[in-house]
Each structure stands twice: as structure tokens, then as C-alpha cells.
Scaffold this active site. Structure first.
Site, short mmCIF file in Angstrom:
data_model
loop_
_atom_site.label_atom_id
_atom_site.label_comp_id
_atom_site.label_asym_id
_atom_site.label_seq_id
_atom_site.Cartn_x
_atom_site.Cartn_y
_atom_site.Cartn_z
N GLY A 31 6.23 -5.43 -10.07
CA GLY A 31 7.42 -4.67 -10.44
C GLY A 31 7.17 -3.17 -10.48
O GLY A 31 6.18 -2.69 -9.92
N GLY A 36 6.77 1.48 -1.23
CA GLY A 36 5.67 0.65 -0.72
C GLY A 36 6.04 -0.82 -0.81
O GLY A 36 5.94 -1.57 0.17
N HIS A 37 6.50 -1.23 -2.00
CA HIS A 37 6.93 -2.63 -2.18
C HIS A 37 8.09 -2.96 -1.22
O HIS A 37 8.12 -4.02 -0.60
CB HIS A 37 7.44 -2.85 -3.60
CG HIS A 37 6.42 -2.66 -4.67
ND1 HIS A 37 6.50 -1.65 -5.60
CD2 HIS A 37 5.29 -3.35 -4.97
CE1 HIS A 37 5.48 -1.73 -6.44
NE2 HIS A 37 4.72 -2.75 -6.08
N GLN A 61 -5.30 -10.39 -14.84
CA GLN A 61 -6.00 -9.51 -13.90
C GLN A 61 -6.23 -8.12 -14.47
O GLN A 61 -6.78 -7.26 -13.79
CB GLN A 61 -5.23 -9.43 -12.57
CG GLN A 61 -3.97 -8.60 -12.61
CD GLN A 61 -3.20 -8.72 -11.32
OE1 GLN A 61 -2.69 -9.78 -10.97
NE2 GLN A 61 -3.12 -7.62 -10.57
N GLY A 147 0.02 -5.46 0.71
CA GLY A 147 -0.18 -4.10 1.21
C GLY A 147 -1.64 -3.79 1.52
O GLY A 147 -2.53 -4.25 0.81
N ASP A 150 -4.04 -2.20 -1.26
CA ASP A 150 -5.03 -2.96 -2.02
C ASP A 150 -5.90 -3.72 -1.01
O ASP A 150 -5.82 -4.95 -0.90
CB ASP A 150 -4.33 -3.91 -2.99
CG ASP A 150 -3.53 -3.16 -4.02
OD1 ASP A 150 -4.07 -2.81 -5.07
OD2 ASP A 150 -2.34 -2.87 -3.76
N GLN A 153 -8.20 -6.49 -2.17
CA GLN A 153 -7.40 -7.62 -2.64
C GLN A 153 -6.99 -8.51 -1.46
O GLN A 153 -6.99 -9.74 -1.57
CB GLN A 153 -6.15 -7.11 -3.36
CG GLN A 153 -5.13 -8.17 -3.67
CD GLN A 153 -3.97 -7.63 -4.49
OE1 GLN A 153 -4.07 -7.52 -5.69
NE2 GLN A 153 -2.87 -7.29 -3.83
N SER A 185 2.36 4.20 -5.76
CA SER A 185 1.81 3.22 -6.70
C SER A 185 2.69 3.22 -7.94
O SER A 185 3.20 4.27 -8.35
CB SER A 185 0.38 3.64 -7.08
OG SER A 185 -0.01 2.97 -8.26
N ARG A 187 1.68 3.03 -10.77
CA ARG A 187 0.99 3.82 -11.80
C ARG A 187 1.24 5.33 -11.65
O ARG A 187 0.93 6.08 -12.57
CB ARG A 187 -0.51 3.53 -11.78
CG ARG A 187 -0.85 2.14 -12.29
CD ARG A 187 -2.35 1.94 -12.42
NE ARG A 187 -2.69 0.67 -13.03
CZ ARG A 187 -2.79 -0.48 -12.37
NH1 ARG A 187 -2.59 -0.51 -11.07
NH2 ARG A 187 -3.10 -1.60 -13.01
#
Ligand code: AMP
Length: 278
Positions: A31, A36-37, A61, A147, A150, A153, A185, A187
Site C-alpha cells: 500500500g 511505481g506500484h 518481514q 518491481g 526490489d 526480493q 518508494s 517510504r
């Protein structure tokens, strides 16, 4: 867009879709959605009949409880963005819906667990594989979209899919950046204006390394990137590595596919980024 919060509803609706012969794409997120999402969603829409996005801030995580607590959760505006972008279904479960009590999980993902992100975020990839496996098991997507942002990941999830024989195709989608080059991001909302300016050295270092890749050695490139990033007083470099794209081990003489990866703290906010060099 259908907004679903329980596994029961999810199964009922997915059963209808599958019975109608529809292919299903999955875009897992935590969320606080940005472009990007939404780019993942756009790629998914061109690939599968139905796109299911998930929003779940996965507690297992997070290795830093403060990071989990302050993680942004603007669910109403996220629903609005997904609706605008033409998402078919949002699955946004509670923690209780996803986890039973005393659940354990352990998957041997080898060296990826302990290098780069794994080293700085112990346990992170166990939590990631735990939740992504659950989402794969519940949604049973034909294709899932992640993406390049990451990068490690993606390799970890690919390894999990291989180890556990999950019948899903994984697609890596390009990094979306803002106009200054900063990788988008969730963040980034924590950055002050001043920190946002300073954070630009991260992508600038990556771009310069790409530009100089043909002319300098790996060690020279790492020194160059480190010196650029260290110029900003509030940016603390955690790692800058030039690595083999498949193993993420440091690139050697015979490496063919190469990626540069970086993690740095800008003030209190931890950012990661990468660029493919070859
Ligand atoms: P997150 O919500 O941060 O867990 O991210 C959900 C998905 O969006 C992951 O597959 C990320 O790699 C991807 N993603 C996050 N930021 C970006 C970006 N700037 N460009 C492309 N994909 C991204």
C-alpha cells in the site's frame, strides 16, 4: 473494483473468474501506492484478464518495529488510485486473516538470505517468502508482477517458486523514478524536502556508474559511487555493490550479467535502488 478482506470472499470470486476461463495476475503491495506500484498494475493489465492487487503491511518481514509502526497506510486513497487505474480486485486482509497464532516458517534460500539486504535486514526474506507464498497459495495467479526496485526480493521469490514448485510465472517490471531520478518508494513520504534533495545522490551515483561502466574497473566504480554518496551529510551508505545479476555475488572477471545495488539511510529513512549495467 471489488474490495475483499477475507479469504472466503476471495475464493468465491476467484472461482467464478476461473470458471469463466479468465487468467489471473497478481500485484502484491504494502500500500501507500505510487506510480511505481501503478506501473506494475498497468503491465499486469496488458498480460492477464483479471488483475488482483493486494495491500498488506506484512509484520513478519519487518526487522525494525519502529519501521512497521510508522509505515504509511492511506487505504482510502489507495482504493481510489487502484479504481482509477482499472484494477479488478483488491485483496486487503487483516493480519488475523493472514496468520494463525504461533505460525512458523523457514525456507532455505541459501546465500541470498545473508548478503546485501539479507545482511542488513536479518529475517526479512523469511517474512517476504512466508507472505508471498501465502498470497500465491490463496490467489493461485497465472502471473505475478514485482518491481526491479526490489531486485534481491525478485531473486528470492524466484528461488522460492523453484524450491516449492509454485506454478506461477514471475515478471520483473522496471523501476519508476520521480523527475529528479529518485526511485519511487512508499517510504519517500518520510523524507523532508532537504533529505529528498540529498537522496538524489543515490540515483546519481548509479547513473554515473552505468555511464562509466565500460571505462573503469569494478573497484574504481565502487569508489566513485561511494564518494558521490558520502558527499551528502545526512546520507549514510550501507552498501554499494556491483554484482552478478543471478547470484548477487560480487561481479568478477567472467561476470556477464551485472547489476549495481545500493542501500543507504537518508536521515532515518532507509532507501534502496539499483541499475542494470550489463
Ligand atoms: P511495496 O509496496 O514497497 O512492497 O512494493 C510492492 C511492489 O511494487 C514490489 O514488487 C516493488 O518492487 C514494486 N515497486 C516499489 N517501488 C517501485 C518503483 N519505484 N518502480 C517499480 N516498482 C516498484
Amino acid at each position: 473494483m471489488k474490495v475483499i478482506t477475507t479469504n472466503n470472499d476471495l475464493q468465491r470470486i476467484l472461482f467464478q473468474m476461473r470458471s469463466a476461463g479468465k487468467t489471473i495476475g497478481l500485484v502484491p503491495t504494502m500500500g501507500a501506492l505510487h506510480n511505481g506500484h501503478l506501473s506494475l498494475l498497468a503491465i499486469a493489465k496488458t498480460t492477464t484478464d483479471i488483475v488482483v492487487s493486494t495491500i498488506f503491511v506484512n509484520p513478519t518481514q519487518f526487522n525494525d518495529p519502529a519501521d512497521l509502526e510508522k509505515y504509511p497506510r492511506p487505504i482510502e486513497s489507495d482504493i481510489e488510485k487502484l479504481t482509477q487505474a482499472g484494477c479488478d480486485m483488491l485483496f486487503a486482509p487483516s493480519v488475523k486473516e493472514m496468520y494463525g497464532s504461533n505460525e512458523t516458517w523457514r525456507l532455505d534460500i541459501g546465500r541470498l538470505e545473508t548478503i546485501l539486504e539479507g545482511k542488513f535486514r536479518p529475517g526479512h526474506y523469511q517474512g517476504v517468502t512466508q507472505i508471498v507464498y501465502k498470497l500465491f497459495d490463496m490467489v493461485k495467479p497465472d502471473t505475478a508482477f514485482f518491481g526491479q526496485k526490489d531486485y534481491q526480493q525478485f531473486l528470492v521469490i524466484s528461488k522460492m517458486v523453484q524450491l516449492l514448485h509454485v506454478p506461477v510465472k514471475l515478471i520483473m517490471c522496471p523501476i519508476i523514478r520521480d523527475s529528479g531520478g529518485l526511485a519511487m518508494s512508499s517510504r519517500n513520504v518520510h523524507l523532508t524536502e532537504n533529505e529528498k534533495k540529498q537522496a538524489l545522490v543515490i540515483s546519481q551515483a548509479l547513473m554515473l556508474v552505468k555511464q562509466q561502466f565500460a571505462f573503469q574497473t569494478v573497484d574504481q566504480l565502487k569508489t566513485l559511487a561511494t564518494s558521490i554518496i558520502n558527499k551528502e551529510p545526512d546520507v549514510t551508505l550501507e552498501y554499494f555493490e556491483i554484482a552478478d545479476r543471478e547470484t548477487l555475488e560480487p561481479a568478477g572477471r567472467d561476470s556477464v550479467k551485472i547489476v549495481a545495488l545500493v542501500a543507504a539511510k537518508v536521515g532515518h529513512t532507509r532507501l534502496i535502488d539499483n541499475i542494470i549495467l550489463a
